[in-house]
Design an enzyme around this catalytic site. Structure first.
Site, PDB file in Angstrom:
ATOM      1  N   HIS A   1       1.440   5.666  -2.087  1.00  0.00           N
ATOM      2  CA  HIS A   1       1.492   6.581  -1.643  1.00  0.00           C
ATOM      3  C   HIS A   1       2.621   7.242  -2.439  1.00  0.00           C
ATOM      4  CE1 HIS A   1      -1.275   7.033   1.852  1.00  0.00           C
ATOM      5  NE2 HIS A   1      -0.799   6.047   2.204  1.00  0.00           N
TER       6      HIS A   1
ATOM      7  N   SER B   1      -3.814   0.889  -4.290  1.00  0.00           N
ATOM      8  CA  SER B   1      -2.558  -0.264  -3.781  1.00  0.00           C
ATOM      9  C   SER B   1      -3.876  -1.641  -3.743  1.00  0.00           C
ATOM     10  CB  SER B   1      -2.618   0.183  -2.814  1.00  0.00           C
ATOM     11  OG  SER B   1      -3.216   0.739  -1.446  1.00  0.00           O
TER      12      SER B   1
ATOM     13  N   GLU C   1      -6.442   9.209   1.332  1.00  0.00           N
ATOM     14  CA  GLU C   1      -5.808   7.354   1.446  1.00  0.00           C
ATOM     15  C   GLU C   1      -7.169   7.254   0.020  1.00  0.00           C
ATOM     16  OE1 GLU C   1      -4.524   5.414   2.433  1.00  0.00           O
ATOM     17  OE2 GLU C   1      -3.151   6.766   4.407  1.00  0.00           O
TER      18      GLU C   1
ATOM     19  N   HIS D   1       0.526  -1.186   0.443  1.00  0.00           N
ATOM     20  CA  HIS D   1       0.189   0.059   0.447  1.00  0.00           C
ATOM     21  C   HIS D   1       1.024   1.669  -0.286  1.00  0.00           C
ATOM     22  CE1 HIS D   1      -2.751   2.805   1.210  1.00  0.00           C
ATOM     23  NE2 HIS D   1      -2.042   3.359   2.685  1.00  0.00           N
TER      24      HIS D   1
END
Ligand code: TIH
Ligand code: FE2
Length: 301
Positions: free
Chosen positions: A182, A241, A222, A177
């Site tokens: 990110h 992700s 997010e 993730h």
């Protein structure tokens, strides 16, 4: 009139937040969940070897000091296979589902299915692109400390790999993730400007404001979407992700609303599967302007 003791202590509490003066003063040790402590409904809960591995990786993160290189991890064949699956599957959807900024920076990181990238190598690429860096953390960090890190252009990142039984979705952050969601976004200067605003606002925020900033973070960094030439694209890391989340965002199921930092934002939920509601931005510049207005108001409050 007289001020009651209760309201006085409340007010003292409100103004007594001493913001960290440097990253060293941001505590990376207050872990709220996950890390080595797996809940009963976690896919790895009954896997003793997995839990021990998570414990070792958490201990490594806890021993890291600001300014030192992030220790390299020798990922196990099973972990590499999981990473490979996540990369292979999500990559198929990126050309049609990911925002242009992501597609532009993604090749910088030379992701390969047979090698889990090391956080230190990713951090040094980010330093060259935007001046941002990665700091390892054992699990889900306390929101104030996490947001404060953003003010110092630092992203707290986990280093363990999700359980192999569910590669397409995990309820927690893991290194897949962090790396796929990110890291590429943090190589984009305009995006970073928006994220930095959230971090700066958190430095002087009281607990109630931290809670709202956490929701702002959640529904943008997010799970945020962005409009591009009339199409809906993902920039939120939790979408990028997760193969399942990428599919979900384009399905008929979720509700999609325009993002407004001043609006009341719904409770965050990651335990019951895919998001039922996403917020959409018109552009990162526009979002940074709106967040700027919100943060100015915070400072005046
Ligand atoms: N659900 C994401 C994934 O499967 O990659 C991970 C998370 C993002 C945010 C909270 S958990
Ligand atoms: Fe995340």
């Amino acid at each position: 009139g007289a001020i009651s003791t209760a309201s006085l202590s409340e007010r003292v509490q409100q103004v007594s937040v001493t913001p960290p003066a440097s990253l060293r003063e941001v505590d990376s040790g207050k872990i709220l969940g996950f890390g080595a402590d797996l809940a009963e409904d976690h896919p790895g809960f009954r896997d003793g070897a997995y839990k021990r591995r998570r414990m070792d990786i958490a201990t490594l993160a806890r021993s890291h000091e600001v300014g030192e290189p992030i220790p390299e991890l020798d990922y196990l064949p099973e972990e590499i296979a999981t990473w490979g699956t996540v990369l292979r599957e999500t990559s198929q959807l990126y050309p049609t589902h990911a925002c242009q900024e992501f597609l532009h920076t993604f090749p910088l990181f030379d992701f390969r299915e047979d090698r889990v990238p090391q956080l230190e190598a990713m951090s040094s690429i980010l330093r060259q692109c935007t001046g941002w860096q990665i700091r390892p953390v054992a699990g889900l960090l306390h929101p104030r400390d996490f947001l404060n890190g953003l003010a110092f252009k630092t992203f707290h990142s986990t280093q363990y790999v999700r359980h192999h039984s569910r590669p397409m979705y995990t309820p927690e952050p893991d290194v897949c993730h962090e790396l796929l969601g990110h890291v590429p976004m943090l190589a984009d200067p305009r995006y970073c400007e928006m994220v930095h605003k959230i971090g700066l606002a958190s430095l002087h925020a009281d607990n109630k404001q931290i809670w709202h900033l956490t929701k702002i973070y959640w529904y943008t960094v997010e799970f945020g979407l962005i409009r591009e030439h009339g199409e809906i694209r993902a920039f939120g890391a939790g979408v990028l992700s997760s193969y399942g989340e990428l599919e979900n965002m384009r399905s008929e199921k979720p509700q999609i609303l325009g993002f407004d930092p001043f609006a009341v934002l719904p409770k965050m939920d990651y335990k019951s599967g895919y998001q039922k509601l996403y917020y959409i931005l018109d552009s990162f510049d526009d979002a940074a302007t709106k967040l700027g207005a919100y943060c100015d108001k915070l400072q005046q409050a």
